[in-house]
Write a protein that holds these residues in place. Structure first.
Motif, PDB file in Angstrom:
ATOM      1  N   ARG A 282      33.018  40.475 -21.944  1.00  9.48           N
ATOM      2  CA  ARG A 282      31.928  40.020 -22.811  1.00  9.48           C
ATOM      3  C   ARG A 282      31.202  38.822 -22.185  1.00  9.48           C
ATOM      4  O   ARG A 282      29.981  38.684 -22.313  1.00  9.48           O
ATOM      5  CB  ARG A 282      32.470  39.670 -24.198  1.00  9.48           C
ATOM      6  CG  ARG A 282      32.890  40.896 -24.999  1.00  9.48           C
ATOM      7  CD  ARG A 282      33.144  40.565 -26.455  1.00  9.48           C
ATOM      8  NE  ARG A 282      34.329  39.755 -26.640  1.00  9.48           N
ATOM      9  CZ  ARG A 282      35.567  40.232 -26.711  1.00  9.48           C
ATOM     10  NH1 ARG A 282      35.794  41.530 -26.598  1.00  9.48           N
ATOM     11  NH2 ARG A 282      36.605  39.419 -26.901  1.00  9.48           N
ATOM     12  N   LYS A 283      31.946  37.984 -21.490  1.00 12.86           N
ATOM     13  CA  LYS A 283      31.318  36.846 -20.807  1.00 12.86           C
ATOM     14  C   LYS A 283      30.402  37.343 -19.685  1.00 12.86           C
ATOM     15  O   LYS A 283      29.276  36.839 -19.524  1.00 12.86           O
ATOM     16  CB  LYS A 283      32.407  35.934 -20.228  1.00 12.86           C
ATOM     17  CG  LYS A 283      31.859  34.709 -19.517  1.00 12.86           C
ATOM     18  CD  LYS A 283      32.981  33.849 -18.947  1.00 12.86           C
ATOM     19  CE  LYS A 283      32.419  32.664 -18.172  1.00 12.86           C
ATOM     20  NZ  LYS A 283      33.489  31.845 -17.555  1.00 12.86           N
ATOM     21  N   LYS A 284      30.857  38.352 -18.922  1.00 11.88           N
ATOM     22  CA  LYS A 284      30.038  38.907 -17.841  1.00 11.88           C
ATOM     23  C   LYS A 284      28.781  39.557 -18.396  1.00 11.88           C
ATOM     24  O   LYS A 284      27.698  39.456 -17.819  1.00 11.88           O
ATOM     25  CB  LYS A 284      30.852  39.934 -17.040  1.00 11.88           C
ATOM     26  CG  LYS A 284      31.965  39.344 -16.196  1.00 11.88           C
ATOM     27  CD  LYS A 284      31.406  38.538 -15.035  1.00 11.88           C
ATOM     28  CE  LYS A 284      32.522  38.038 -14.133  1.00 11.88           C
ATOM     29  NZ  LYS A 284      31.993  37.180 -13.046  1.00 11.88           N
ATOM     30  N   ARG A 285      28.914  40.238 -19.541  1.00 14.33           N
ATOM     31  CA  ARG A 285      27.745  40.883 -20.143  1.00 14.33           C
ATOM     32  C   ARG A 285      26.729  39.824 -20.589  1.00 14.33           C
ATOM     33  O   ARG A 285      25.527  39.976 -20.373  1.00 14.33           O
ATOM     34  CB  ARG A 285      28.161  41.756 -21.327  1.00 14.33           C
ATOM     35  CG  ARG A 285      26.981  42.467 -21.987  1.00 14.33           C
ATOM     36  CD  ARG A 285      27.448  43.450 -23.058  1.00 14.33           C
ATOM     37  NE  ARG A 285      26.322  44.055 -23.734  1.00 14.33           N
ATOM     38  CZ  ARG A 285      25.639  45.099 -23.292  1.00 14.33           C
ATOM     39  NH1 ARG A 285      25.978  45.662 -22.138  1.00 14.33           N
ATOM     40  NH2 ARG A 285      24.622  45.608 -23.963  1.00 14.33           N
ATOM     41  N   LEU A 286      27.218  38.761 -21.205  1.00 15.97           N
ATOM     42  CA  LEU A 286      26.338  37.685 -21.643  1.00 15.97           C
ATOM     43  C   LEU A 286      25.603  37.071 -20.455  1.00 15.97           C
ATOM     44  O   LEU A 286      24.399  36.796 -20.528  1.00 15.97           O
ATOM     45  CB  LEU A 286      27.134  36.617 -22.384  1.00 15.97           C
ATOM     46  CG  LEU A 286      26.361  35.387 -22.867  1.00 15.97           C
ATOM     47  CD1 LEU A 286      25.237  35.783 -23.812  1.00 15.97           C
ATOM     48  CD2 LEU A 286      27.297  34.393 -23.540  1.00 15.97           C
ATOM     49  N   GLU A 287      26.309  36.877 -19.348  1.00 15.15           N
ATOM     50  CA  GLU A 287      25.682  36.317 -18.145  1.00 15.15           C
ATOM     51  C   GLU A 287      24.579  37.237 -17.641  1.00 15.15           C
ATOM     52  O   GLU A 287      23.502  36.777 -17.243  1.00 15.15           O
ATOM     53  CB  GLU A 287      26.739  36.106 -17.053  1.00 15.15           C
ATOM     54  CG  GLU A 287      27.700  34.963 -17.341  1.00 15.15           C
ATOM     55  CD  GLU A 287      28.817  34.881 -16.305  1.00 15.15           C
ATOM     56  OE1 GLU A 287      28.882  35.765 -15.410  1.00 15.15           O
ATOM     57  OE2 GLU A 287      29.622  33.936 -16.379  1.00 15.15           O
ATOM     58  N   TRP A 288      24.837  38.549 -17.661  1.00 13.31           N
ATOM     59  CA  TRP A 288      23.824  39.509 -17.207  1.00 13.31           C
ATOM     60  C   TRP A 288      22.600  39.465 -18.118  1.00 13.31           C
ATOM     61  O   TRP A 288      21.456  39.459 -17.641  1.00 13.31           O
ATOM     62  CB  TRP A 288      24.406  40.925 -17.170  1.00 13.31           C
ATOM     63  CG  TRP A 288      23.447  41.931 -16.591  1.00 13.31           C
ATOM     64  CD1 TRP A 288      23.317  42.276 -15.278  1.00 13.31           C
ATOM     65  CD2 TRP A 288      22.465  42.692 -17.308  1.00 13.31           C
ATOM     66  NE1 TRP A 288      22.321  43.205 -15.125  1.00 13.31           N
ATOM     67  CE2 TRP A 288      21.789  43.486 -16.355  1.00 13.31           C
ATOM     68  CE3 TRP A 288      22.103  42.795 -18.643  1.00 13.31           C
ATOM     69  CZ2 TRP A 288      20.755  44.358 -16.707  1.00 13.31           C
ATOM     70  CZ3 TRP A 288      21.075  43.651 -19.004  1.00 13.31           C
ATOM     71  CH2 TRP A 288      20.417  44.428 -18.047  1.00 13.31           C
ATOM     72  N   LEU A 289      22.814  39.422 -19.417  1.00 13.48           N
ATOM     73  CA  LEU A 289      21.699  39.356 -20.365  1.00 13.48           C
ATOM     74  C   LEU A 289      20.872  38.098 -20.133  1.00 13.48           C
ATOM     75  O   LEU A 289      19.636  38.134 -20.144  1.00 13.48           O
ATOM     76  CB  LEU A 289      22.230  39.376 -21.805  1.00 13.48           C
ATOM     77  CG  LEU A 289      22.840  40.697 -22.286  1.00 13.48           C
ATOM     78  CD1 LEU A 289      23.511  40.515 -23.649  1.00 13.48           C
ATOM     79  CD2 LEU A 289      21.774  41.789 -22.370  1.00 13.48           C
TER      80      LEU A 289
ATOM     81  N   GLU B 150      26.257  35.479 -29.385  1.00 10.57           N
ATOM     82  CA  GLU B 150      27.708  35.379 -29.180  1.00 10.57           C
ATOM     83  C   GLU B 150      28.441  35.273 -30.513  1.00 10.57           C
ATOM     84  O   GLU B 150      29.484  35.888 -30.725  1.00 10.57           O
ATOM     85  CB  GLU B 150      28.015  34.170 -28.296  1.00 10.57           C
ATOM     86  CG  GLU B 150      29.423  34.155 -27.745  1.00 10.57           C
ATOM     87  CD  GLU B 150      29.623  33.043 -26.729  1.00 10.57           C
ATOM     88  OE1 GLU B 150      30.670  33.050 -26.082  1.00 10.57           O
ATOM     89  OE2 GLU B 150      28.736  32.180 -26.591  1.00 10.57           O
ATOM     90  N   ARG B 151      27.869  34.507 -31.443  1.00  8.23           N
ATOM     91  CA  ARG B 151      28.487  34.328 -32.754  1.00  8.23           C
ATOM     92  C   ARG B 151      28.465  35.641 -33.551  1.00  8.23           C
ATOM     93  O   ARG B 151      29.426  35.994 -34.209  1.00  8.23           O
ATOM     94  CB  ARG B 151      27.740  33.230 -33.517  1.00  8.23           C
ATOM     95  CG  ARG B 151      28.480  32.703 -34.745  1.00  8.23           C
ATOM     96  CD  ARG B 151      27.623  31.677 -35.467  1.00  8.23           C
ATOM     97  NE  ARG B 151      27.178  30.630 -34.566  1.00  8.23           N
ATOM     98  CZ  ARG B 151      25.967  30.093 -34.604  1.00  8.23           C
ATOM     99  NH1 ARG B 151      25.073  30.498 -35.471  1.00  8.23           N
ATOM    100  NH2 ARG B 151      25.653  29.128 -33.769  1.00  8.23           N
ATOM    101  N   LYS B 152      27.347  36.360 -33.463  1.00  8.63           N
ATOM    102  CA  LYS B 152      27.226  37.625 -34.204  1.00  8.63           C
ATOM    103  C   LYS B 152      28.196  38.669 -33.662  1.00  8.63           C
ATOM    104  O   LYS B 152      28.794  39.438 -34.434  1.00  8.63           O
ATOM    105  CB  LYS B 152      25.798  38.137 -34.138  1.00  8.63           C
ATOM    106  CG  LYS B 152      24.817  37.355 -35.001  1.00  8.63           C
ATOM    107  CD  LYS B 152      23.421  37.939 -34.887  1.00  8.63           C
ATOM    108  CE  LYS B 152      22.450  37.205 -35.791  1.00  8.63           C
ATOM    109  NZ  LYS B 152      21.089  37.795 -35.714  1.00  8.63           N
TER     110      LYS B 152
END
Length: 337
Positions: free
Chosen positions: A111-118, A134-136
């Motif tokens: 999930r951290k890698k996906r957030l970085e990509w976004l 991230e909170r949602k």
């Protein structure tokens, strides 16, 4: 206060506790490295404490529902909430699975890698991605994890990569629960309940269905729950998807296929040519993206479409006027025009 906080922490699910711990350690790291002022970091830590207490109070008010529904996206979740009775709990997962990395998404690392990509590719406000998104996601995961034993679960999907990927992801998250799980394919159900008239488009995504039609689908096409064998097959599909590194997927021949991220670039170029027939000058980026999304059978999301428009600019195919901080702020044209 300390007794109340201790009681609240004990009630946190494991996933929620890990999320809060990560944010606390991140703030300590920032404090040690003096990235923000001490006052700002203390304010953020106090905010985390308030959220833990609020979560505990909210759980006290949370009641059990007759049926639990899981759907991809906040828009279809909103439609379901309007269309269904109050005995139904709707969980909308706030993400779009057709694009972005899926690698280890069921783990914190993924999930951290996906957030970085976004953050690196999709034009969304940084604060939204870091805080609200991230909170949602954490809230949706907690709600799925907290579904009581014995209550039926309905997963809504359709014939697209987003919802078909979501179906497999949700079943992986539910793999240790023995609840009956039903699947409603809104595209197929829509076709059966509302036969297409001439020039009427098909339903591409559950988010395109009106609340009253979703209610009719539930009443007419709930069907039997998935067998253990069917659940295992979907979970196995997810385990394969979660090992991939590609960032774009399509639904074709009843399967999810990974494709190059440039897969829809030609459609963007053709849409720009079509718009240039009536306008040889610069065209609002939002207008081009609307044209692309409106004519694709596979919903890809305006964020990814806008990312590909910027890629065509960087590659010298499109000219730009304005600042590409969001699709509303710039215009484009094909360099050949």
């Amino acid at each position: 206060m300390m007794d109340e906080l201790r009681e609240a922490i004990e009630k946190l699910p494991e996933r929620g506790a890990k999320s809060y711990l990560f944010h606390i350690l991140l703030r300590v790291h920032l404090l040690n490295n003096s990235v923000d002022s001490q006052e700002e970091i203390l304010e953020l830590l106090n905010d985390i404490q308030k959220r833990i207490l609020f979560y505990s109070q909210e759980r006290k008010l949370e009641r059990e529902y007759e049926t639990y529904h899981i759907v991809c996206g906040e828009s279809p979740a909103g439609a379901l909430k309007v269309g269904l009775s109050k005995e139904n709990k709707v969980i909308g997962y706030p993400d779009f699975f057709s694009n972005g990395p899926l690698w280890k998404l069921h783990e914190e690392e993924g999930r951290k890698k996906r957030l970085e990509w976004l953050m690196d590719h999709i034009n969304m406000h940084e604060d939204y991605l870091e805080m609200r998104y991230e909170r949602k996601v954490a809230k949706a995961l907690e709600e799925i994890d907290s579904i009581p034993a014995g209550k039926p679960i309905v997963i809504w999907t359709a014939d697209n990569a987003d919802e078909q990927t979501g179906l497999r992801y949700f079943l992986h998250l539910l793999r240790n629960k023995e609840n009956n799980v039903h699947v409603i394919n809104t595209a197929q159900s829509y076709k059966e309940l509302f036969p297409a008239k001439k020039h009427q488009s098909i339903l591409r995504h559950s988010g395109e269905a009106a609340p009253e039609k979703l209610k009719m689908m539930l009443e007419n096409h709930l069907g039997s729950p998935l067998s253990a064998e069917e659940k295992n097959r979907f979970v196995s599909d997810w385990q394969s998807l979660s090992k991939t590194r590609e960032v774009l997927r399509i639904w074709e021949d009843n399967e999810i296929h990974s494709v190059p991220e440039s897969y829809f670039d030609e459609s963007i170029i053709e849409s720009a040519k079509k718009l240039h027939k009536s306008n040889k000058g610069f065209i609002k980026s939002a207008r081009l993206i609307g044209e692309v999304i409106g004519h694709l059978d596979e919903p890809i999301g305006d964020g990814f479409a806008e990312y590909r428009v910027r890629s065509l600019i960087y590659n010298g195919i499109l000219a730009i006027k304005g600042i590409p901080k969001s699709m509303r702020y710039y215009s484009i044209k094909l360099k050949e025009f």
